[in-house]
Design a protein around this motif. Sequence first.
Motif, PDB file in Angstrom:
ATOM      1  N   TRP A 140       0.842  -1.213   0.000  1.00  0.00           N
ATOM      2  CA  TRP A 140       0.000   0.000   0.000  1.00  0.00           C
ATOM      3  C   TRP A 140       0.866   1.248   0.000  1.00  0.00           C
ATOM      4  N   LEU A 141       1.897   1.278   0.839  1.00  0.00           N
ATOM      5  CA  LEU A 141       2.799   2.426   0.858  1.00  0.00           C
ATOM      6  C   LEU A 141       3.498   2.595  -0.492  1.00  0.00           C
ATOM      7  N   LEU A 142       3.877   1.475  -1.088  1.00  0.00           N
ATOM      8  CA  LEU A 142       4.548   1.529  -2.384  1.00  0.00           C
ATOM      9  C   LEU A 142       3.617   2.073  -3.463  1.00  0.00           C
ATOM     10  N   SER A 143       2.368   1.603  -3.473  1.00  0.00           N
ATOM     11  CA  SER A 143       1.423   2.015  -4.513  1.00  0.00           C
ATOM     12  C   SER A 143       0.985   3.467  -4.359  1.00  0.00           C
ATOM     13  N   GLY A 199       5.364   4.347 -16.999  1.00  0.00           N
ATOM     14  CA  GLY A 199       6.757   4.760 -16.904  1.00  0.00           C
ATOM     15  C   GLY A 199       7.623   3.743 -16.192  1.00  0.00           C
ATOM     16  N   ILE A 200       8.930   4.019 -16.250  1.00  0.00           N
ATOM     17  CA  ILE A 200       9.899   3.071 -15.684  1.00  0.00           C
ATOM     18  C   ILE A 200       9.687   2.866 -14.193  1.00  0.00           C
ATOM     19  N   PHE A 201       9.460   3.945 -13.464  1.00  0.00           N
ATOM     20  CA  PHE A 201       9.343   3.829 -12.012  1.00  0.00           C
ATOM     21  C   PHE A 201       8.115   3.011 -11.606  1.00  0.00           C
ATOM     22  N   ARG A 202       7.035   3.138 -12.353  1.00  0.00           N
ATOM     23  CA  ARG A 202       5.866   2.334 -12.011  1.00  0.00           C
ATOM     24  C   ARG A 202       6.124   0.851 -12.284  1.00  0.00           C
ATOM     25  N   ILE A 203       6.796   0.566 -13.393  1.00  0.00           N
ATOM     26  CA  ILE A 203       7.121  -0.827 -13.703  1.00  0.00           C
ATOM     27  C   ILE A 203       8.007  -1.425 -12.614  1.00  0.00           C
ATOM     28  N   LEU A 204       9.000  -0.656 -12.175  1.00  0.00           N
ATOM     29  CA  LEU A 204       9.875  -1.128 -11.104  1.00  0.00           C
ATOM     30  C   LEU A 204       9.103  -1.304  -9.800  1.00  0.00           C
ATOM     31  N   VAL A 219       5.940  -2.130  -9.548  1.00  0.00           N
ATOM     32  CA  VAL A 219       5.154  -3.372  -9.677  1.00  0.00           C
ATOM     33  C   VAL A 219       6.042  -4.585  -9.421  1.00  0.00           C
ATOM     34  N   LEU A 220       7.240  -4.579  -9.994  1.00  0.00           N
ATOM     35  CA  LEU A 220       8.158  -5.701  -9.790  1.00  0.00           C
ATOM     36  C   LEU A 220       8.550  -5.827  -8.318  1.00  0.00           C
TER      37      LEU A 220
END
Length: 332
Positions: free
Chosen positions: A258-261, A294-299, A301-302
Amino acid sequence: MTATLTERYIDATVRSLRPQLQDDVREELATSIADAVEARVEQGEPAEDAERAVLNGLGDPGVLAAGYADRPLFLIGPRYFMTWWRLLKLLLWIVPLSVMAAVALGLAISNAPSGQIIGSAVGVGISVIVHLCFWVTLVFFVLERVGTDPVPTWTVDQLPEPRENSASLSTLVGSLVFLGASIAAVLWDRFRGFVFVDGDIIPVLHPGLWPVWMLIFLVIVLAEGGVALAVFRQRRWTAVTASVNTLLAVVFATVTVWLLSTGQLINPELLATIAQHGGEDFHYADLQSADEGGIFRILAVLLGAGIIAACAWDAVDGWRQTRRSAAGRVTG
């Protein structure tokens, strides 16, 4: 202490029996094997060779256990049943979860709605399970009826190694060291720093996590340490320790994801610094992945997928250890 072949054979035989049967079968097997070995030794055969010959004569411990439990092996037939069952269990543990995770991860990266992610992953998982069961069973069905190659003869060399005691001192020390290192890493990031730009510290974790969220993190870590100590003191996992361990894993994964999202886990200043120093190549790659956020969102998610996978494994492993303890499977 290294377990003898007889001890390993008996352990491999009783591990799949009901707990109330295990002690009787263990005692009966130990007595019959000892008598058979003694008879061979009295005839001049070396003790080691006599032990191996007796155990080889008893055959696959899985088949022997089925006889004690009065379980018919008629689905495929006794000739191939244990090979089929072991392979199917292994594939069902690995393949569906791997495919579901890959599908969910791909859809999450492509910014699909959460309902679509869950529905697609579950649907694919069910389909994979059905196909695995059907095709693996079909292969052994055909082998049973047209196969001409003999089934490999079981020998004691195929006995599994004794399992490590999950309540051992080394496991406790390893768990406490890992938890201590986690706390140390968080404190180091806050006060000493892992990233420096022009002599200034840029924390990896969001400064806004202090003090409330970090206090929650500390409570979870200390609770995990308490679970490790409880397991060591009781010399086994129980339903209570496994339940607490699962609860802690769920809470940690939920809070962290949750904090990450919501952008509250990673320091935005660090992300801005990475983008600034990434140059034209970074900005071009970020533009190319704009449809996925974007790149940061993909990272992100991973990273979230990795956190969920680690917490899920921690919870599942606790219940696996509990099941082994309840069945008397843990060896010293």
